[in-house]
Structures are given as C-alpha cells and as structure tokens.
Design a protein around this motif. Structure first.
Motif, PDB file in Angstrom:
ATOM      1  N   THR A  67       0.858  -1.183   0.000  1.00  0.00           N
ATOM      2  CA  THR A  67       0.000   0.000   0.000  1.00  0.00           C
ATOM      3  C   THR A  67       0.892   1.230   0.000  1.00  0.00           C
ATOM      4  O   THR A  67       1.985   1.219   0.574  1.00  0.00           O
ATOM      5  N   GLN A 131      -5.814   8.751 -13.321  1.00  0.00           N
ATOM      6  CA  GLN A 131      -5.444   7.376 -12.991  1.00  0.00           C
ATOM      7  C   GLN A 131      -3.983   7.425 -12.532  1.00  0.00           C
ATOM      8  O   GLN A 131      -3.109   7.835 -13.286  1.00  0.00           O
ATOM      9  N   GLN A 144      -2.648   0.634  -8.575  1.00  0.00           N
ATOM     10  CA  GLN A 144      -3.301   1.664  -9.390  1.00  0.00           C
ATOM     11  C   GLN A 144      -4.564   2.142  -8.702  1.00  0.00           C
ATOM     12  O   GLN A 144      -5.261   1.361  -8.050  1.00  0.00           O
ATOM     13  N   GLU A 145      -4.874   3.410  -8.870  1.00  0.00           N
ATOM     14  CA  GLU A 145      -6.060   3.994  -8.235  1.00  0.00           C
ATOM     15  C   GLU A 145      -6.533   5.188  -9.063  1.00  0.00           C
ATOM     16  O   GLU A 145      -5.727   5.896  -9.664  1.00  0.00           O
ATOM     17  N   THR A 146      -7.837   5.417  -9.094  1.00  0.00           N
ATOM     18  CA  THR A 146      -8.392   6.623  -9.689  1.00  0.00           C
ATOM     19  C   THR A 146      -8.478   7.678  -8.600  1.00  0.00           C
ATOM     20  O   THR A 146      -9.055   7.436  -7.535  1.00  0.00           O
ATOM     21  N   THR A 155      -4.412   9.970   0.259  1.00  0.00           N
ATOM     22  CA  THR A 155      -5.133   8.896  -0.404  1.00  0.00           C
ATOM     23  C   THR A 155      -4.270   7.642  -0.389  1.00  0.00           C
ATOM     24  O   THR A 155      -3.073   7.707  -0.662  1.00  0.00           O
ATOM     25  N   LEU A 157      -3.267   4.069  -1.902  1.00  0.00           N
ATOM     26  CA  LEU A 157      -3.296   3.263  -3.110  1.00  0.00           C
ATOM     27  C   LEU A 157      -2.953   1.837  -2.724  1.00  0.00           C
ATOM     28  O   LEU A 157      -1.923   1.588  -2.102  1.00  0.00           O
ATOM     29  N   GLY A 161      -7.497  -1.504  -5.335  1.00  0.00           N
ATOM     30  CA  GLY A 161      -8.075  -0.283  -5.895  1.00  0.00           C
ATOM     31  C   GLY A 161      -9.277   0.204  -5.113  1.00  0.00           C
ATOM     32  O   GLY A 161     -10.209   0.727  -5.678  1.00  0.00           O
ATOM     33  N   ARG A 162      -9.252   0.069  -3.801  1.00  0.00           N
ATOM     34  CA  ARG A 162     -10.397   0.468  -2.961  1.00  0.00           C
ATOM     35  C   ARG A 162     -10.439   1.957  -2.786  1.00  0.00           C
ATOM     36  O   ARG A 162      -9.697   2.711  -2.538  1.00  0.00           O
TER      37      ARG A 162
END
Length: 162
Positions: A67, A131, A144-146, A155, A157, A161-162
């Motif tokens: 993470t 992204q 990866q995360e939006t 934030t 990551l 991808g939660r």
C-alpha cells in the motif's frame, strides 16, 4: 424572346443541390482525416494479452501486501510506502493518466529520499480525475487507483483499488 438556360433560376438551383452535397462530403472527409480519436486499437489482440499480464502484476502486489500513501501540495506529489514486503526505498515508476486527454499523460521514474518519500514536482498542479499507477522498478508488481485532484487528504493506493 426566351432567355438562354444559364440565365434562368431553375437550372442553377438544380445544379446547386448536388454541388452542396459534394462540398459537404469533401469537408467531412477533411475533418475525419485530421486525426480523430482511435477508439479501436489496431493491435487489440496484443493489448488483450497485455491486460492479463497486468492483472498478474496486481496479484503480485496484493500478495506482497503493498500500500502507498499519496499526497499533493500545489504542484508537488508525495508518495510513501505504507506497507508491503519489498526492498525499502527502491525506485518506482509513477504514471499519471488522464481519462480523456492522452496528451497530458506522463511517466516518471522516482527515487526515495532518506525518509522513504518519493517526490514529484510537476509543471502545474493536477486538477480533475486522474489514474495514478505505481510500478516496481523491474515491473514485477503494480498498484493503481483513480484519484480526484486536488487532494483534500492523504489517499491510500492498494492493489485492490479500494
């Protein structure tokens, strides 16, 4: 005495209708040839196989328990590893992808400072939906995360991808 045909209204009107259609089709062809968006990739089979390889990278990151924490301050992004079984402070690839403007996409190789923080200074602050992708230096795992910029808080990551 009757006028010649070229001095009458109706022959020119009948010529103008198909002429307008021809000019409109030429104009449409010019617009289409100026480099529109390619929605279908030419090498779609190869890209499909790459997606399966990418999924194995996410599974590897989940297995390692990786993470990362992402923070933004103005035009600076800060990334720090929160958990995971990897070599501390190894270099990472940070990729930023805009969903609608591929010209703004970027890829960066980052190294950590003494405190384990990866720092990226951009030309301008990020705004909107992006992204964010973090890859290992040797591309064996991926997270990866939006993310919606600007960030109000840190934030996380993770591979899910939660």
């Amino acid at each position: 005495m009757s006028q010649p045909w070229y001095r009458q209204f109706w022959p020119w009107f009948l010529i103008a209708l198909p002429l307008c259609a021809v000019l409109a089709s030429v104009y449409t062809a010019v617009i289409a040839s100026r480099g529109g968006v390619n929605l279908v990739a030419e090498d779609y089979y190869k890209q499909g196989k790459e997606i399966n390889q990418d999924l194995s990278k996410f599974h590897r990151a989940a297995k390692l328990g990786l993470t990362f924490a992402l923070q933004s301050s103005g035009n600076t992004l800060l990334v720090q590893k929160r958990s995971g079984d990897t070599t501390d402070n190894q270099a990472i690839h940070l990729s930023l992808y805009h969903p609608t403007l591929p010209g703004r996409d970027s890829d960066h190789l980052l190294t950590a400072d003494a405190r384990g923080v990866y720092r990226l200074t951009l030309d301008a602050p990020l705004n909107g939906k992006w992204q964010v992708r973090i890859d290992a230096f040797n591309h064996e795992w991926r997270v990866q995360e939006t993310v919606h910029f600007p960030l109000a808080q840190e934030t996380v990551l993770d591979p899910a991808g939660r």
